[in-house]
Design an enzyme around this catalytic site. Structure first.
Site, PDB file in Angstrom:
ATOM      1  N   LYS A 288      -9.240  23.380  -9.143  1.00  0.00           N
ATOM      2  CA  LYS A 288      -8.242  22.664  -8.345  1.00  0.00           C
ATOM      3  C   LYS A 288      -6.982  23.447  -8.030  1.00  0.00           C
ATOM      4  O   LYS A 288      -6.514  24.267  -8.795  1.00  0.00           O
ATOM      5  CB  LYS A 288      -7.853  21.365  -9.068  1.00  0.00           C
ATOM      6  CG  LYS A 288      -8.989  20.389  -9.072  1.00  0.00           C
ATOM      7  CD  LYS A 288      -8.508  18.983  -9.260  1.00  0.00           C
ATOM      8  CE  LYS A 288      -7.819  18.477  -8.033  1.00  0.00           C
ATOM      9  NZ  LYS A 288      -7.370  17.102  -8.207  1.00  0.00           N
TER      10      LYS A 288
ATOM     11  N   SER B  33      -4.897  22.499 -12.185  1.00  0.00           N
ATOM     12  CA  SER B  33      -5.160  21.371 -13.069  1.00  0.00           C
ATOM     13  C   SER B  33      -5.445  21.908 -14.460  1.00  0.00           C
ATOM     14  O   SER B  33      -6.036  22.978 -14.608  1.00  0.00           O
ATOM     15  CB  SER B  33      -6.367  20.586 -12.546  1.00  0.00           C
ATOM     16  OG  SER B  33      -6.980  19.891 -13.610  1.00  0.00           O
TER      17      SER B  33
ATOM     18  N   HIS C 201      -4.263   6.531  14.135  1.00  0.00           N
ATOM     19  CA  HIS C 201      -4.941   5.808  13.036  1.00  0.00           C
ATOM     20  C   HIS C 201      -5.616   6.778  12.067  1.00  0.00           C
ATOM     21  O   HIS C 201      -6.583   6.429  11.406  1.00  0.00           O
ATOM     22  CB  HIS C 201      -6.000   4.830  13.565  1.00  0.00           C
ATOM     23  CG  HIS C 201      -5.533   3.976  14.702  1.00  0.00           C
ATOM     24  ND1 HIS C 201      -5.002   2.719  14.518  1.00  0.00           N
ATOM     25  CD2 HIS C 201      -5.478   4.226  16.030  1.00  0.00           C
ATOM     26  CE1 HIS C 201      -4.665   2.219  15.710  1.00  0.00           C
ATOM     27  NE2 HIS C 201      -4.934   3.114  16.629  1.00  0.00           N
TER      28      HIS C 201
ATOM     29  N   GLU D 181       3.667  16.485  -2.727  1.00  0.00           N
ATOM     30  CA  GLU D 181       3.589  15.132  -3.295  1.00  0.00           C
ATOM     31  C   GLU D 181       4.955  14.687  -3.822  1.00  0.00           C
ATOM     32  O   GLU D 181       5.346  13.525  -3.684  1.00  0.00           O
ATOM     33  CB  GLU D 181       2.564  15.093  -4.428  1.00  0.00           C
ATOM     34  CG  GLU D 181       1.135  15.297  -3.956  1.00  0.00           C
ATOM     35  CD  GLU D 181       0.196  15.498  -5.132  1.00  0.00           C
ATOM     36  OE1 GLU D 181      -0.428  14.525  -5.554  1.00  0.00           O
ATOM     37  OE2 GLU D 181       0.109  16.630  -5.640  1.00  0.00           O
TER      38      GLU D 181
END
Ligand code: ARG
Length: 477
Positions: free
Chosen positions: A289, A283, A162, A296
């Protein structure tokens, strides 16, 4: 727009005029099936050799045909070949050019053959090549995981259910879970190759042919195990493409799970792994970042691969035997799924090798969240003779106490533990650390470093056997 069009030079005998522009646009597949040029030429060479061998065409015609086909191959590879939508597809583009090059002999190539068995052959050859590419790529991915597993056989990390800390495991063990997944994919690839390894060439339009062809010869020349046994099925079967796509979809789904883990692990909050600059991007507005874009994108591209499987299943659904033009729609889905999957596997292999593992962060996380609670319960069963359910309850109270004091389990004073259950002794501290926990789980397939190392040795040996002597060396089942 009433410009009179001449009928198709390849099949226009009974047609008075050419197609409407829109007809040509919907009918032509040359825009995508030109990808099959090498397979088409290979198939035609094998076919013409067999025709000459069996005396159906003359050796002289075959020599011209072979020379012409090889010229076309170099023209296409050099980028000088002019593809024409008027000629519909790769098969007719090649044949028309052959006629330009060698004249009348070109017309003999299509003896005892139809575009229906021709396209079935070309596409099978292409899918088989692709399956072999995926095979090699999966072996490389599995090897990358075996190397990381070896390096981190004893690196403790939290295991999750979980996505909540469950029990400590080793990072090596986690890597080996992916080895199992991708080895199953590899075994599916090999099964698919084995099942599709039959040549449809010679099925002709659907009924076979009256010419005394030798289908065993062409099958062998093209690297197939044997010819297909039913001419109707040969031209209406696209199972090989569906199997490739379903294998690809399952594999892509595995890759998306790995990608997701890398996304999670590389957040500053987790900090389990760090991708180098080679596999991350910055970024444009937030200078701090570092984004795991490649992971992704792998996660997202799975949607494309899965979608193509559904597209092809839907094209094939309800089609009567034998060939229908619907089947021309099989190619773009397969080509895109293949290109996408190849890229996904390569990107994940790169990331698995590239990622820097932060063992300290993993160990810290493994020690929080009371991940050794099960070890306490097991100890109560083993050493103090409690039934598991009662041990579970006692442990729950110990966890609640530790939580109220914001302390890990192994920091609770013995007296406090004994107040919960007097059967607890100082020995219990020997199982409450994360290292003791993973070390104790030495059951077959368990997370103990020695067991993980044994599994690595097993897979290295098995993979070696499976890659020695070509794809059919071992099926990996
Ligand atoms: N371009 C066609 C395809 O991809 C080739 C077969 C055409 N056969 C036919 N009978 N029209 O399926």
């Amino acid at each position: 727009m009433s410009e009179k069009k001449t009928s198709n030079q390849m099949w226009g005998g009974r047609f008075a005029s050419g197609p409407a522009a829109i007809m040509e646009a919907i009918n032509a597949s040359i825009g995508f099936d030109r990808k099959l040029y090498a397979q088409d030429i290979r198939g035609s060479l094998a076919h013409s050799e067999m025709l000459a061998e069996t005396g159906i065409i003359s050796a002289e015609d075959q020599r011209k045909i072979a020379h012409g086909l090889n010229t076309i191959l170099s023209e296409i590879e050099a980028g000088t070949f002019e593809f024409s939508a008027k000629l519909e597809d790769i098969h007719m583009n090649v044949e028309a050019r052959l006629a330009d090059l060698i004249g009348a002999s070109a017309g003999r190539l299509h003896t005892a053959r139809s575009r229906n068995d021709q396209v079935a052959l070309d596409f099978r050859l292409w899918v088989k090549d692709e399956l072999q590419r995926v095979d090699a790529a999966l072996v490389a991915l599995i090897e990358a995981f075996l190397d990381r597993a070896q390096e981190h056989a004893a690196t403790v990390m939290p295991g999750f259910t979980h996505l909540q800390t469950a029990q400590p495991v080793t990072f090596g063990h986690h890597c080996m879970a992916y080895v199992e997944m991708f080895a199953r994919d590899l075994s599916r690839v090999r099964d698919a190759i084995e099942r599709m390894d039959e040549s449809p060439l010679g099925a002709a339009a659907l009924a076979g042919t009256g010419f005394a062809i030798d289908r065993h010869r062409t099958a062998k020349a093209l690297g197939f195990r044997e010819p297909t046994r039913n001419s109707i099925d040969s031209v209406s079967d696209r199972d090989f493409a569906l199997e490739f796509m379903s294998t690809a979809a399952i594999c892509a789904t595995h890759l998306s799970r790995l990608a997701e883990e890398i996304v999670i692990w590389s957040t500053p909050q987790f900090g389990f792994v760090r991708l180098s600059d080679q596999f991350s991007t910055g970024s444009s507005i937030m200078p701090q970042k570092k984004n795991p874009d490649a992971a992704e994108l792998v996660r997202a591209k799975t949607g494309r691969v899965n979608g193509h499987l559904i597209a092809l299943l839907t094209v094939m659904k309800g089609l009567p035997l034998a060939y229908s033009k619907d089947m021309q729609e099989d190619k773009e889905a397969v080509f895109d799924a293949a290109e996408t999957l190849d890229l996904m596997i390569a990107a994940m292999t790169g990331m698995v090798r590239d990622m820097e593992v932060n063992a300290a962060a993993m160990r810290r996380a493994a020690g929080s969240g009371y991940s050794t609670a099960t070890d306490l319960a097991d100890w109560l069963v083993r050493e103090a003779g409690l039934p598991f359910r009662e041990a579970h309850h006692v442990t729950g109270r110990a966890v609640a106490l530790a939580e109220s004091r914001k302390q890990p389990l192994e920091r609770l004073p013995l007296d406090d533990l004994r107040e919960i259950d007097s059967r607890i002794t100082a020995d219990v501290f020997g199982v409450l650390s994360v290292s003791a926990s993973v070390k104790s789980r030495s059951s077959f397939g368990g997370t103990a470093p020695q067991e993980v190392r044994r599994q690595i040795r097993y897979w290295r040996k098995r993979l070696k056997r499976a890659t020695a002597g070509g794809a059919r060396a071992e099926k990996l089942r």
